[in-house]
Design an enzyme around this catalytic site. Structure first.
Site, PDB file in Angstrom:
ATOM      1  N   TYR A  90       0.847  -1.194   0.000  1.00  8.33           N
ATOM      2  CA  TYR A  90       0.000   0.000   0.000  1.00  8.33           C
ATOM      3  C   TYR A  90       0.883   1.244   0.000  1.00  8.33           C
ATOM      4  O   TYR A  90       1.557   1.546   0.998  1.00  8.33           O
ATOM      5  CB  TYR A  90      -0.937   0.045   1.222  1.00  8.33           C
ATOM      6  CG  TYR A  90      -1.887  -1.138   1.340  1.00  8.33           C
ATOM      7  CD1 TYR A  90      -2.223  -1.908   0.228  1.00  8.33           C
ATOM      8  CD2 TYR A  90      -2.459  -1.480   2.562  1.00  8.33           C
ATOM      9  CE1 TYR A  90      -3.093  -2.993   0.342  1.00  8.33           C
ATOM     10  CE2 TYR A  90      -3.332  -2.553   2.675  1.00  8.33           C
ATOM     11  CZ  TYR A  90      -3.634  -3.304   1.560  1.00  8.33           C
ATOM     12  OH  TYR A  90      -4.496  -4.366   1.677  1.00  8.33           O
ATOM     13  N   GLN A 138      -8.035 -13.542   5.129  1.00  7.83           N
ATOM     14  CA  GLN A 138      -8.545 -12.214   4.755  1.00  7.83           C
ATOM     15  C   GLN A 138      -9.088 -12.253   3.321  1.00  7.83           C
ATOM     16  O   GLN A 138      -8.331 -12.115   2.367  1.00  7.83           O
ATOM     17  CB  GLN A 138      -7.439 -11.148   4.897  1.00  7.83           C
ATOM     18  CG  GLN A 138      -7.978  -9.768   4.604  1.00  7.83           C
ATOM     19  CD  GLN A 138      -7.025  -8.606   4.853  1.00  7.83           C
ATOM     20  OE1 GLN A 138      -7.038  -7.642   4.130  1.00  7.83           O
ATOM     21  NE2 GLN A 138      -6.216  -8.686   5.903  1.00  7.83           N
ATOM     22  N   GLY A 181     -12.777  -4.709   2.199  1.00  6.24           N
ATOM     23  CA  GLY A 181     -13.756  -4.010   1.351  1.00  6.24           C
ATOM     24  C   GLY A 181     -15.141  -4.079   1.981  1.00  6.24           C
ATOM     25  O   GLY A 181     -16.148  -4.176   1.287  1.00  6.24           O
ATOM     26  N   ARG A 237     -15.632  -0.406  -0.891  1.00  9.22           N
ATOM     27  CA  ARG A 237     -14.881   0.772  -1.344  1.00  9.22           C
ATOM     28  C   ARG A 237     -15.728   2.052  -1.371  1.00  9.22           C
ATOM     29  O   ARG A 237     -15.615   2.885  -2.252  1.00  9.22           O
ATOM     30  CB  ARG A 237     -14.222   0.476  -2.692  1.00  9.22           C
ATOM     31  CG  ARG A 237     -13.204  -0.670  -2.595  1.00  9.22           C
ATOM     32  CD  ARG A 237     -12.731  -1.202  -3.900  1.00  9.22           C
ATOM     33  NE  ARG A 237     -13.724  -1.910  -4.656  1.00  9.22           N
ATOM     34  CZ  ARG A 237     -14.185  -3.140  -4.365  1.00  9.22           C
ATOM     35  NH1 ARG A 237     -13.715  -3.781  -3.319  1.00  9.22           N
ATOM     36  NH2 ARG A 237     -15.087  -3.709  -5.118  1.00  9.22           N
TER      37      ARG A 237
HETATM   38  N1  LIG Z   1      -6.038  -8.416   1.382  1.00 16.63           N
HETATM   39  C1  LIG Z   1      -6.344  -7.738   0.302  1.00 16.63           C
HETATM   40  O1  LIG Z   1      -6.074  -8.184  -0.828  1.00 16.63           O
HETATM   41  C2  LIG Z   1      -7.037  -6.394   0.464  1.00 16.63           C
HETATM   42  C3  LIG Z   1      -7.557  -5.715  -0.657  1.00 16.63           C
HETATM   43  C4  LIG Z   1      -8.219  -4.505  -0.439  1.00 16.63           C
HETATM   44  C5  LIG Z   1      -8.353  -4.000   0.859  1.00 16.63           C
HETATM   45  N2  LIG Z   1      -7.818  -4.665   1.918  1.00 16.63           N
HETATM   46  C6  LIG Z   1      -7.918  -4.160   3.310  1.00 16.63           C
HETATM   47  O2  LIG Z   1      -9.226  -3.748   3.610  1.00 16.63           O
HETATM   48  C7  LIG Z   1      -9.203  -2.410   4.094  1.00 16.63           C
HETATM   49  C8  LIG Z   1     -10.491  -1.712   3.741  1.00 16.63           C
HETATM   50  O3  LIG Z   1     -10.772  -1.845   2.380  1.00 16.63           O
HETATM   51  P1  LIG Z   1     -10.878  -0.625   1.419  1.00 16.63           P
HETATM   52  O4  LIG Z   1     -10.233   0.569   2.064  1.00 16.63           O
HETATM   53  O5  LIG Z   1     -10.417  -1.119   0.103  1.00 16.63           O
HETATM   54  O6  LIG Z   1     -12.422  -0.382   1.245  1.00 16.63           O
HETATM   55  P2  LIG Z   1     -13.659  -0.027   2.186  1.00 16.63           P
HETATM   56  O7  LIG Z   1     -13.347  -0.081   3.618  1.00 16.63           O
HETATM   57  O8  LIG Z   1     -14.753  -0.860   1.655  1.00 16.63           O
HETATM   58  O9  LIG Z   1     -13.926   1.474   1.724  1.00 16.63           O
HETATM   59  C9  LIG Z   1     -13.125   2.538   2.145  1.00 16.63           C
HETATM   60  C10 LIG Z   1     -13.690   3.858   1.627  1.00 16.63           C
HETATM   61  O10 LIG Z   1     -15.017   4.038   2.089  1.00 16.63           O
HETATM   62  C11 LIG Z   1     -15.268   5.407   2.298  1.00 16.63           C
HETATM   63  N3  LIG Z   1     -15.764   5.617   3.660  1.00 16.63           N
HETATM   64  C12 LIG Z   1     -15.303   5.063   4.807  1.00 16.63           C
HETATM   65  N4  LIG Z   1     -16.011   5.507   5.875  1.00 16.63           N
HETATM   66  C13 LIG Z   1     -16.944   6.367   5.365  1.00 16.63           C
HETATM   67  C14 LIG Z   1     -17.968   7.151   5.957  1.00 16.63           C
HETATM   68  N5  LIG Z   1     -18.180   7.150   7.278  1.00 16.63           N
HETATM   69  N6  LIG Z   1     -18.741   7.899   5.136  1.00 16.63           N
HETATM   70  C15 LIG Z   1     -18.538   7.925   3.793  1.00 16.63           C
HETATM   71  N7  LIG Z   1     -17.572   7.199   3.176  1.00 16.63           N
HETATM   72  C16 LIG Z   1     -16.786   6.432   3.963  1.00 16.63           C
HETATM   73  C17 LIG Z   1     -13.976   6.164   2.105  1.00 16.63           C
HETATM   74  O11 LIG Z   1     -14.084   6.693   0.785  1.00 16.63           O
HETATM   75  P3  LIG Z   1     -13.547   8.156   0.382  1.00 16.63           P
HETATM   76  O12 LIG Z   1     -12.084   7.961   0.264  1.00 16.63           O
HETATM   77  O13 LIG Z   1     -14.223   8.362  -0.923  1.00 16.63           O
HETATM   78  O14 LIG Z   1     -13.949   9.097   1.453  1.00 16.63           O
HETATM   79  C18 LIG Z   1     -12.941   5.057   2.172  1.00 16.63           C
HETATM   80  O15 LIG Z   1     -11.812   5.344   1.405  1.00 16.63           O
HETATM   81  C19 LIG Z   1      -7.959  -1.801   3.488  1.00 16.63           C
HETATM   82  O16 LIG Z   1      -7.520  -0.700   4.210  1.00 16.63           O
HETATM   83  C20 LIG Z   1      -7.019  -2.992   3.585  1.00 16.63           C
HETATM   84  O17 LIG Z   1      -6.494  -3.075   4.888  1.00 16.63           O
HETATM   85  C21 LIG Z   1      -7.174  -5.848   1.728  1.00 16.63           C
END
Ligand SMILES: NC(=O)c1ccc[n+]([C@@H]2O[C@H](COP(=O)([O-])OP(=O)(O)OC[C@H]3O[C@@H](n4cnc5c(N)ncnc54)[C@H](OP(=O)(O)O)[C@@H]3O)[C@@H](O)[C@H]2O)c1
Length: 304
Positions: A31, A149, A178, A182
């Site tokens: 990341y 995960q 996710g 996202r």
């Molecule tokens: N293992 C893997 O292959 C893999 C792959 C992907 C992710 N991950 C992990 O999963 C974690 C979370 O996934 P993710 O960040 O991809 O997606 P997510 O948690 O589904 O979505 C994150 C996005 O949601 C929005 N958000 C969050 N809280 C909000 C709120 N209260 N109101 C409005 N919008 C809100 C923000 O968007 P805005 O930026 O538009 O504000 C944020 O960037 C990552 O940090 C990582 O640790 C792992």
């Protein structure tokens, strides 16, 4: 890789999360190509927060000229653990997860290397990410496995056929990633939302499809009318109520986005809620797309 960053804001967000009682912080070397781990390290070093956090990171993706490939060779893992410990400003990773299975490396070698790191005290628990049940079975013949995960949220449910039953049966901690798709399940996404720069979401087919926004609107209406809760809280609960070992990873860009956490606790979804979610999805999503666009390729096989 999320459309620009503000380091000070990120650090404040992580510190606020730990201060409000969120324990699990998940990151990865890939990341921001090391940058995310540095930010997490800085945030936790301040105010003795490291002791309060369960620090999870990953291993086995390499980046070359900005392109990401799978690489879970023992040599790569040995190099990465030292880089991660330095960037995270710690002498132990609490949960070390293989980010993606690498088809070019014997699974036993990868598992054995993590087991060695555990014996050396550099990591505490062993995890995998994006693994199938067969791949987890192979791992468990060589080393203990504490967590998995996978991608999991109301719109991305492939794991329900095999991975989730396997994880629940073997009592693996499930770090669903996710969790709010996202941002699609945040309740704040609008059709005119634009993504800029290196934001991974530019490549996400779901975010271009009106059917997903319609589905999110209907789910939000259901959550509000039946529970007086936001769509975001409902989407998190929908994951947590699947089983005792479920967790939901939720990426917050600023401290304000964490205000929604409170609403996700102290209540439960009923079987009627789950049935209603399924009905809404059937009625709204005509061309489902999965999270495959995020999968990095293996390295080119080397000719010998
Ligand atoms: N293992 C893997 O292959 C893999 C792959 C992907 C992710 N991950 C992990 O999963 C974690 C979370 O996934 P993710 O960040 O991809 O997606 P997510 O948690 O589904 O979505 C994150 C996005 O949601 C929005 N958000 C969050 N809280 C909000 C709120 N209260 N109101 C409005 N919008 C809100 C923000 O968007 P805005 O930026 O538009 O504000 C944020 O960037 C990552 O940090 C990582 O640790 C792992």
């Amino acid at each position: 890789m999320w459309g620009g960053r503000d380091d000070a804001e990120s650090i404040k967000t992580i510190q606020h999360a730990v201060d409000m009682g969120i324990k699990l912080i998940d990151t990865a070397p890939v990341y921001g190509f090391g940058h995310s781990e540095e930010i997490v390290g800085k945030a936790l070093a301040d105010g003795r927060r490291r002791d309060k956090a369960v620090l999870a990171t990953k291993v086995a993706l390499e980046w070359v000229d900005g392109k990401v490939y799978r690489n879970s060779t023992p040599e790569r893992i040995r190099e990465e653990i030292e880089d991660s410990l330095r960037r995270l400003r710690t002498d132990r990773v609490d949960l070390y997860q293989v980010h993606w299975p690498d088809p070019l490396v014997r699974s036993d070698d990868t598992a054995e290397t993590l087991l060695e790191l555990q014996r050396e005290g550099k990591i505490l628990a062993l995890g995998v990410s994006n693994y199938s049940p067969e791949q987890m079975d192979a791992w468990r013949r060589v080393a203990p496995l504490h967590s998995t995960q996978p991608p999991y949220n109301i719109f991305e449910r492939d794991i329900e056929t095999e991975v989730l039953p396997y994880a629940l049966q073997h009592k693996l901690l499930v770090l669903s990633y996710g969790a709010i798709c996202r941002g699609l399940l945040s309740g704040k996404m609008r059709p005119n939302r634009k993504f800029d720069g290196d934001d991974l979401r530019l490549k996400d087919p779901k975010l271009r499809f009106a059917q997903y926004l319609n589905a999110a609107d209907r789910l939000g209406q259901h959550a509000w009318e039946n529970h007086g809760k936001s769509l975001l809280a409902f989407a998190i609960r929908w994951i947590l109520d699947r089983g005792e070992t479920m967790t939901a990873l939720w990426g917050a860009r600023n401290a304000g986005q964490l205000d929604a956490v409170e609403q996700a606790f102290g209540w439960k979804l009923s079987s009627d809620d789950y049935a209603e979610v399924d009905r809404i999805l059937r009625e709204t999503i005509k061309n489902p797309v999965g999270p495959e666009f995020m999968a990095p390729p293996p390295r080119e096989p080397v000719a010998v």
